[in-house]
Design an enzyme around this catalytic site. Structure first.
Site, PDB file in Angstrom:
ATOM      1  N   GLU A 198     -14.639   0.143 -17.309  1.00 21.66           N
ATOM      2  CA  GLU A 198     -15.140   0.595 -18.390  1.00 21.66           C
ATOM      3  C   GLU A 198     -15.288   2.050 -18.601  1.00 21.66           C
ATOM      4  O   GLU A 198     -15.052   2.667 -19.417  1.00 21.66           O
ATOM      5  CB  GLU A 198     -16.500  -0.378 -18.648  1.00 21.66           C
ATOM      6  CG  GLU A 198     -16.593  -1.775 -18.627  1.00 21.66           C
ATOM      7  CD  GLU A 198     -16.417  -2.338 -17.312  1.00 21.66           C
ATOM      8  OE1 GLU A 198     -15.900  -1.939 -16.538  1.00 21.66           O
ATOM      9  OE2 GLU A 198     -17.265  -3.415 -17.420  1.00 21.66           O
ATOM     10  N   CYS A 251     -21.824   1.492 -15.398  1.00 23.59           N
ATOM     11  CA  CYS A 251     -21.001   1.325 -16.600  1.00 23.59           C
ATOM     12  C   CYS A 251     -21.738   1.410 -17.889  1.00 23.59           C
ATOM     13  O   CYS A 251     -21.620   1.909 -18.981  1.00 23.59           O
ATOM     14  CB  CYS A 251     -19.841   0.293 -16.787  1.00 23.59           C
ATOM     15  SG  CYS A 251     -18.501   0.690 -15.329  1.00 23.59           S
ATOM     16  N   CYS A 253     -15.122   1.433 -12.215  1.00 23.26           N
ATOM     17  CA  CYS A 253     -14.462   0.263 -13.070  1.00 23.26           C
ATOM     18  C   CYS A 253     -13.758   0.665 -14.252  1.00 23.26           C
ATOM     19  O   CYS A 253     -13.795   1.832 -14.660  1.00 23.26           O
ATOM     20  CB  CYS A 253     -15.906  -0.093 -13.480  1.00 23.26           C
ATOM     21  SG  CYS A 253     -17.006  -0.884 -12.228  1.00 23.26           S
TER      22      CYS A 253
HETATM   23  N1  THU Z   1     -15.443  -4.180 -12.147  1.00 26.87           N
HETATM   24  C1  THU Z   1     -14.983  -3.761 -13.241  1.00 26.87           C
HETATM   25  O1  THU Z   1     -14.054  -2.919 -13.388  1.00 26.87           O
HETATM   26  N2  THU Z   1     -15.860  -3.798 -14.271  1.00 26.87           N
HETATM   27  C2  THU Z   1     -16.775  -4.784 -14.443  1.00 26.87           C
HETATM   28  O2  THU Z   1     -17.580  -4.952 -15.416  1.00 26.87           O
HETATM   29  C3  THU Z   1     -17.316  -5.505 -13.318  1.00 26.87           C
HETATM   30  C4  THU Z   1     -16.819  -5.133 -11.924  1.00 26.87           C
HETATM   31  C5  THU Z   1     -14.644  -4.198 -10.990  1.00 26.87           C
HETATM   32  C6  THU Z   1     -14.961  -3.355  -9.778  1.00 26.87           C
HETATM   33  C7  THU Z   1     -14.288  -3.899  -8.691  1.00 26.87           C
HETATM   34  O3  THU Z   1     -13.071  -3.396  -8.551  1.00 26.87           O
HETATM   35  C8  THU Z   1     -13.973  -5.245  -8.924  1.00 26.87           C
HETATM   36  O4  THU Z   1     -14.386  -5.307 -10.609  1.00 26.87           O
HETATM   37  C9  THU Z   1     -14.914  -6.173  -8.319  1.00 26.87           C
HETATM   38  O5  THU Z   1     -16.487  -5.786  -8.483  1.00 26.87           O
END
Ligand code: THU
Length: 132
Positions: free
Chosen positions: A54, A88, A52
């Site tokens: 974060e 996260c 992710c």
């Molecule tokens: N994702 C993030 O990067 N941060 C978040 O707060 C929620 C989800 C990403 C993970 C994945 O690549 C996509 O969003 C869909 O879940």
């Protein structure tokens, strides 16, 4: 939040690698001196290895030798505010259990939360002291 940060987030969002979900997320951690650490989500053909925005921002923050985090900005081009996922939240808590978080949606609307609100009964570094 100033216009400069929003510009940075919009630029950053274009670097997200999300070919599978097409859900792009940009995260910026500002330290107490104003230095910015950036992260975007990076997906993988082996889906579970996705990382992710974060967490990637936190890792960049640490590797960059930045001082204590002051604020996390999280941006996604959705109507609903995107909040950090459970994994996260745990990682974000590590360096400041009260970290202020600014969620920004596609209209530039803002919602402020703190990591302690998002993790009501945390497990953190202090909990390890009991075992020492
Ligand atoms: N994702 C993030 O990067 N941060 C978040 O707060 C929620 C989800 C990403 C993970 C994945 O690549 C996509 O969003 C869909 O879940």
């Amino acid at each position: 939040m100033n216009a400069e940060i929003l510009d940075e987030l919009k630029k950053l969002l274009t670097r997200a690698y999300a070919p599978y979900s097409n859900f792009k997320v940009a995260a910026i951690i500002r330290d107490k001196n104003g230095k910015l650490a950036r992260g975007v989500n990076v997906e993988n053909a082996s889906y579970g290895l996705t990382s992710c925005a974060e967490r990637n921002a936190v890792f960049s923050f640490v590797a960059g030798g930045y001082e204590k985090p002051a604020e996390l900005f999280l941006y996604s081009e959705t109507e609903a505010f995107t909040a950090p996922c459970g994994a996260c939240r745990q990682v974000l808590m590590e360096f400041d259990p009260n970290l202020p978080i600014v969620l920004i949606n596609r209209n530039g609307n803002i919602k402020r939360v703190s990591i302690s609100e998002l993790v009501p009964l945390p497990f953190g570094p202090k909990d390890l002291d009991d075992a020492k």
